[in-house]
Design an enzyme around this catalytic site. Structure first.
Site, PDB file in Angstrom:
ATOM      1  N   MET A 173       3.990  30.953   4.306  1.00 29.27           N
ATOM      2  CA  MET A 173       3.761  31.523   2.873  1.00 29.27           C
ATOM      3  C   MET A 173       4.397  33.086   2.946  1.00 29.27           C
ATOM      4  SD  MET A 173      -0.097  30.943   2.469  1.00 29.27           S
ATOM      5  CE  MET A 173      -1.262  29.408   3.093  1.00 29.27           C
ATOM      6  N   ASP A 185      -2.926  17.384   1.726  1.00 30.88           N
ATOM      7  CA  ASP A 185      -3.131  18.566   2.516  1.00 30.88           C
ATOM      8  C   ASP A 185      -4.067  19.612   1.624  1.00 30.88           C
ATOM      9  OD1 ASP A 185      -3.024  21.204   3.669  1.00 30.88           O
ATOM     10  OD2 ASP A 185      -0.979  21.369   2.984  1.00 30.88           O
ATOM     11  N   HIS A 217       0.612  21.253  11.906  1.00 30.39           N
ATOM     12  CA  HIS A 217       0.880  21.771  10.455  1.00 30.39           C
ATOM     13  C   HIS A 217       1.180  23.367  10.502  1.00 30.39           C
ATOM     14  CE1 HIS A 217       1.140  20.920   6.120  1.00 30.39           C
ATOM     15  NE2 HIS A 217       0.569  22.137   6.020  1.00 30.39           N
ATOM     16  N   HIS A 272       5.214  23.410   6.385  1.00 30.99           N
ATOM     17  CA  HIS A 272       4.931  23.455   5.033  1.00 30.99           C
ATOM     18  C   HIS A 272       5.428  24.643   4.223  1.00 30.99           C
ATOM     19  CE1 HIS A 272       1.498  23.083   1.659  1.00 30.99           C
ATOM     20  NE2 HIS A 272       2.934  23.295   1.205  1.00 30.99           N
ATOM     21  N   SER A 310      -3.914  22.303  10.683  1.00 33.04           N
ATOM     22  CA  SER A 310      -3.104  23.313  10.236  1.00 33.04           C
ATOM     23  C   SER A 310      -3.650  24.669  11.155  1.00 33.04           C
ATOM     24  CB  SER A 310      -3.637  23.842   8.682  1.00 33.04           C
ATOM     25  OG  SER A 310      -3.059  24.873   8.312  1.00 33.04           O
ATOM     26  N   ASP A 347       1.560  26.305   7.987  1.00 36.54           N
ATOM     27  CA  ASP A 347       1.764  26.925   6.574  1.00 36.54           C
ATOM     28  C   ASP A 347       2.514  28.305   6.443  1.00 36.54           C
ATOM     29  OD1 ASP A 347       0.101  24.917   5.251  1.00 36.54           O
ATOM     30  OD2 ASP A 347      -1.554  25.535   6.332  1.00 36.54           O
ATOM     31  N   MET A 397      -0.484  17.839  -2.273  1.00 35.62           N
ATOM     32  CA  MET A 397      -1.527  19.063  -2.262  1.00 35.62           C
ATOM     33  C   MET A 397      -3.134  18.736  -2.854  1.00 35.62           C
ATOM     34  SD  MET A 397      -0.287  21.311  -0.423  1.00 35.62           S
ATOM     35  CE  MET A 397      -1.598  22.532  -0.351  1.00 35.62           C
ATOM     36  N   MET A 446       5.496  27.257   1.676  1.00 34.00           N
ATOM     37  CA  MET A 446       5.372  27.854   0.331  1.00 34.00           C
ATOM     38  C   MET A 446       6.078  28.821   0.030  1.00 34.00           C
ATOM     39  SD  MET A 446       1.350  27.045   1.043  1.00 34.00           S
ATOM     40  CE  MET A 446       1.698  26.632   2.954  1.00 34.00           C
TER      41      MET A 446
HETATM   42  C1  DX5 Z   1      -2.984  25.636   1.932  1.00 32.35           C
HETATM   43  C2  DX5 Z   1      -2.513  25.042   3.189  1.00 32.35           C
HETATM   44  C3  DX5 Z   1      -3.243  24.106   3.809  1.00 32.35           C
HETATM   45  C4  DX5 Z   1      -4.586  24.668   4.390  1.00 32.35           C
HETATM   46  C5  DX5 Z   1      -5.540  23.619   4.499  1.00 32.35           C
HETATM   47  O1  DX5 Z   1      -2.252  26.338   1.237  1.00 32.35           O
HETATM   48  O2  DX5 Z   1      -1.241  24.422   2.648  1.00 32.35           O
HETATM   49  O3  DX5 Z   1      -2.308  23.630   5.025  1.00 32.35           O
HETATM   50  O4  DX5 Z   1      -4.312  25.519   5.547  1.00 32.35           O
HETATM   51  O5  DX5 Z   1      -7.100  24.150   5.035  1.00 32.35           O
HETATM   52  P1  DX5 Z   1      -8.210  23.428   4.729  1.00 32.35           P
HETATM   53  O6  DX5 Z   1      -8.018  22.110   5.728  1.00 32.35           O
HETATM   54  O7  DX5 Z   1      -9.127  24.398   5.411  1.00 32.35           O
HETATM   55  O8  DX5 Z   1      -8.297  23.036   3.518  1.00 32.35           O
HETATM   56 ZN    ZN Z   2      -0.247  23.235   4.380  1.00 32.47          ZN
END
Ligand code: DX5
Ligand code: ZN
Length: 218
Positions: free
Chosen positions: A41, A175, A37, A70, A12, A39, A141, A72
């Site tokens: 947000m 994840d 990956h 992903h 990620s 993320d 998750m 969010m």
């Molecule tokens: C959290 C994200 C994850 C995050 C994982 O909201 O969806 O993808 O980056 O990070 P680690 O591996 O540090 O838990």
């Molecule tokens: Zn993620």
């Protein structure tokens, strides 16, 4: 004895150095990462803000690796098309988003990308059922979304086992909180993809970090 799993590793970029993102991405791909990956947000669905389609487009310009977005975000239906157009290969939406999830999935697929569905740690696996025939990825998750570096919640692995037992034919990704000590449990439960931010980008030797995640105590 140590067994090496065929599980895919998806670093990620949330934990990468954004000022050197191209070099960071090349480093993990050269180090054995299978996909990236991303993320996304919106500061609304989760209490954090990251990036949007322009960054996906920039990464698309420097790599052929699978870009796993992903989302969010509260209104995925409004934005999924722009992520697909930016070059995302996989686009996943949360079932908890107050939106028309079926419409989002349909738009992703119509654009030629793989659609995925995401379940928060406290969302029962049954919530994914209406969509399972239409998605190629279920993202489980193992932390509450919003931030990297949180602790793994092992109970969510029951959802992986249920999906496997019920014969779900797509890929299952996990994840959050994946590290050397938690990866073996996820592999054992049958995940196909492990997302890892801190455990890959937080280490200087990314190839060693990726190897360590794939090696499970047999
Ligand atoms: C959290 C994200 C994850 C995050 C994982 O909201 O969806 O993808 O980056 O990070 P680690 O591996 O540090 O838990
Ligand atoms: Zn993620």
């Amino acid at each position: 004895m140590t067994a090496v799993s065929t599980v895919k590793i998806a670093p990620s970029i949330l934990s990468a150095d954004f000022a050197n993102l191209e070099a960071e991405v090349r480093d993990v791909l050269n180090g054995g990462a299978d996909l990236l990956h991303l993320d996304v947000m919106d500061g609304h669905f989760v209490p954090n803000i990251t990036f949007g389609p322009p960054l996906v487009k920039s990464l698309r310009g420097v790599t052929d690796a699978v870009l796993d977005c992903h989302l969010m975000i509260s209104e995925p239906t409004k934005y999924v098309e722009s992520f697909v157009k930016a070059g995302a290969d996989w686009v996943s939406v949360h079932v908890e988003a107050p939106d028309d999830i079926a419409a989002a999935i349909e738009t992703i697929r119509a654009g030629g990308a793989r659609a995925g569905i995401v379940l928060n740690p406290d969302t029962p696996v049954e919530k994914a059922e209406p969509y399972l025939d239409d998605v190629g990825l279920v993202l489980i998750m193992s932390v509450f979304p919003g931030f990297g570096g949180q602790s793994f919640i092992p109970e969510v692995l029951d959802k992986v086992r249920v999906l496997k037992t019920n014969g779900y034919g797509g890929e299952i990704s996990i994840d959050g909180g994946i590290a050397e000590d938690t990866a073996p449990q996820a592999i054992d439960a049958g995940v196909d993809v492990m997302v890892a931010g801190t455990a890959v980008f937080g280490r200087d030797d990314r190839a060693a970090a990726i190897r360590a995640l794939r090696s499970s105590a047999a």
